[in-house]
Design a protein around this motif. Structure first.
Motif, mmCIF file in Angstrom:
data_model
loop_
_atom_site.group_PDB
_atom_site.id
_atom_site.type_symbol
_atom_site.label_atom_id
_atom_site.label_comp_id
_atom_site.label_asym_id
_atom_site.label_seq_id
_atom_site.Cartn_x
_atom_site.Cartn_y
_atom_site.Cartn_z
ATOM 1 N N ASN A 43 0.821 -1.222 0.000
ATOM 2 C CA ASN A 43 0.000 0.000 0.000
ATOM 3 C C ASN A 43 0.849 1.264 0.000
ATOM 4 O O ASN A 43 0.434 2.282 -0.562
ATOM 5 C CB ASN A 43 -0.982 0.002 1.166
ATOM 6 C CG ASN A 43 -2.150 -0.935 0.921
ATOM 7 O OD1 ASN A 43 -2.571 -1.119 -0.218
ATOM 8 N ND2 ASN A 43 -2.658 -1.537 1.988
ATOM 9 N N GLU A 44 2.013 1.225 0.626
ATOM 10 C CA GLU A 44 2.923 2.383 0.582
ATOM 11 C C GLU A 44 3.368 2.638 -0.857
ATOM 12 O O GLU A 44 3.392 3.781 -1.310
ATOM 13 C CB GLU A 44 4.150 2.132 1.450
ATOM 14 C CG GLU A 44 3.886 2.049 2.926
ATOM 15 C CD GLU A 44 5.113 1.588 3.709
ATOM 16 O OE1 GLU A 44 5.210 1.991 4.882
ATOM 17 O OE2 GLU A 44 5.946 0.826 3.166
ATOM 18 N N SER A 53 -2.930 1.641 -10.817
ATOM 19 C CA SER A 53 -4.047 0.822 -10.331
ATOM 20 C C SER A 53 -3.502 -0.371 -9.538
ATOM 21 O O SER A 53 -2.340 -0.760 -9.695
ATOM 22 C CB SER A 53 -4.896 0.323 -11.496
ATOM 23 O OG SER A 53 -4.186 -0.653 -12.240
ATOM 24 N N PHE A 54 -4.346 -0.964 -8.718
ATOM 25 C CA PHE A 54 -3.950 -2.144 -7.950
ATOM 26 C C PHE A 54 -3.541 -3.269 -8.894
ATOM 27 O O PHE A 54 -2.551 -3.958 -8.656
ATOM 28 C CB PHE A 54 -5.091 -2.605 -7.027
ATOM 29 C CG PHE A 54 -5.286 -1.720 -5.834
ATOM 30 C CD1 PHE A 54 -4.416 -1.767 -4.755
ATOM 31 C CD2 PHE A 54 -6.338 -0.826 -5.797
ATOM 32 C CE1 PHE A 54 -4.586 -0.949 -3.653
ATOM 33 C CE2 PHE A 54 -6.518 0.004 -4.697
ATOM 34 C CZ PHE A 54 -5.643 -0.053 -3.633
ATOM 35 N N LYS A 81 1.262 -9.058 6.217
ATOM 36 C CA LYS A 81 2.254 -8.015 5.928
ATOM 37 C C LYS A 81 3.173 -8.542 4.837
ATOM 38 O O LYS A 81 3.722 -9.635 4.946
ATOM 39 C CB LYS A 81 3.061 -7.695 7.188
ATOM 40 C CG LYS A 81 4.145 -6.665 6.991
ATOM 41 C CD LYS A 81 4.905 -6.441 8.295
ATOM 42 C CE LYS A 81 6.094 -5.540 8.098
ATOM 43 N NZ LYS A 81 6.860 -5.368 9.330
ATOM 44 N N VAL A 82 3.322 -7.752 3.774
ATOM 45 C CA VAL A 82 4.193 -8.101 2.661
ATOM 46 C C VAL A 82 5.077 -6.904 2.361
ATOM 47 O O VAL A 82 4.605 -5.768 2.326
ATOM 48 C CB VAL A 82 3.371 -8.473 1.399
ATOM 49 C CG1 VAL A 82 4.288 -8.759 0.228
ATOM 50 C CG2 VAL A 82 2.483 -9.668 1.679
#
Length: 111
Positions: A43-44, A53-54, A81-82
Motif C-alpha cells: 500500500n505504501e 491501479s492495484f 504483511k508483505v
C-alpha cells in the motif's frame, strides 16, 4: 544485407533481454522507488506511485519478482504483511539507471 546483421536476431541481444525485464510504464518507477527509499509495503508503494491501479501494480511486482529483480517477503501475521525490496541483481541495475537519470538531468533543457 550486411554480413554483420545476417543471421542475427534482435530478440537474441542483451539489449532486448534487458528491455524485456524493465519495459513498461511502471517497472522503472518501482525499481527507482525501491532503490531510493528502500523497502516498501504494497500500500505504501501504491500511494507513492499514484495513480497506478492495484491490478497494474500487482502485475508489475509479480513480473519484477519472477525475473529476480525484486524480492517479495511475506510475514505470517494478522493482518498480513508483505514487503518488497531490491534483490542483489536488482541493485546491480541501479548504477545504469542512475546514469540514465543523470543524462536526463543534463539534457532535458536542450531537448
Amino acid at each position: 544485407m550486411s554480413n554483420i546483421v545476417e543471421g542475427m536476431n534482435f530478440d537474441e541481444t542483451g539489449f532486448s533481454y534487458s528491455m524485456s525485464l524493465i519495459s513498461g510504464k511502471y517497472k522503472l518507477p518501482i525499481l527507482y522507488s525501491l532503490s531510493a527509499y528502500g523497502t516498501f509495503r504494497y500500500n505504501e508503494l501504491k500511494r507513492f506511485l499514484d495513480p497506478i491501479s492495484f491490478k497494474t501494480l500487482t502485475s508489475n511486482l509479480k513480473d519484477l519478482e519472477n525475473c529476480g529483480l525484486i524480492i517479495r517477503k511475506e510475514y505470517q501475521e494478522i493482518p498480513p504483511k508483505v514487503e518488497y525490496y531490491l534483490s542483489d541483481i536488482g541493485k546491480s541495475l541501479m548504477p545504469i539507471l542512475d546514469q540514465l537519470c543523470d543524462w536526463g538531468e543534463e539534457n532535458r533543457a536542450e531537448l
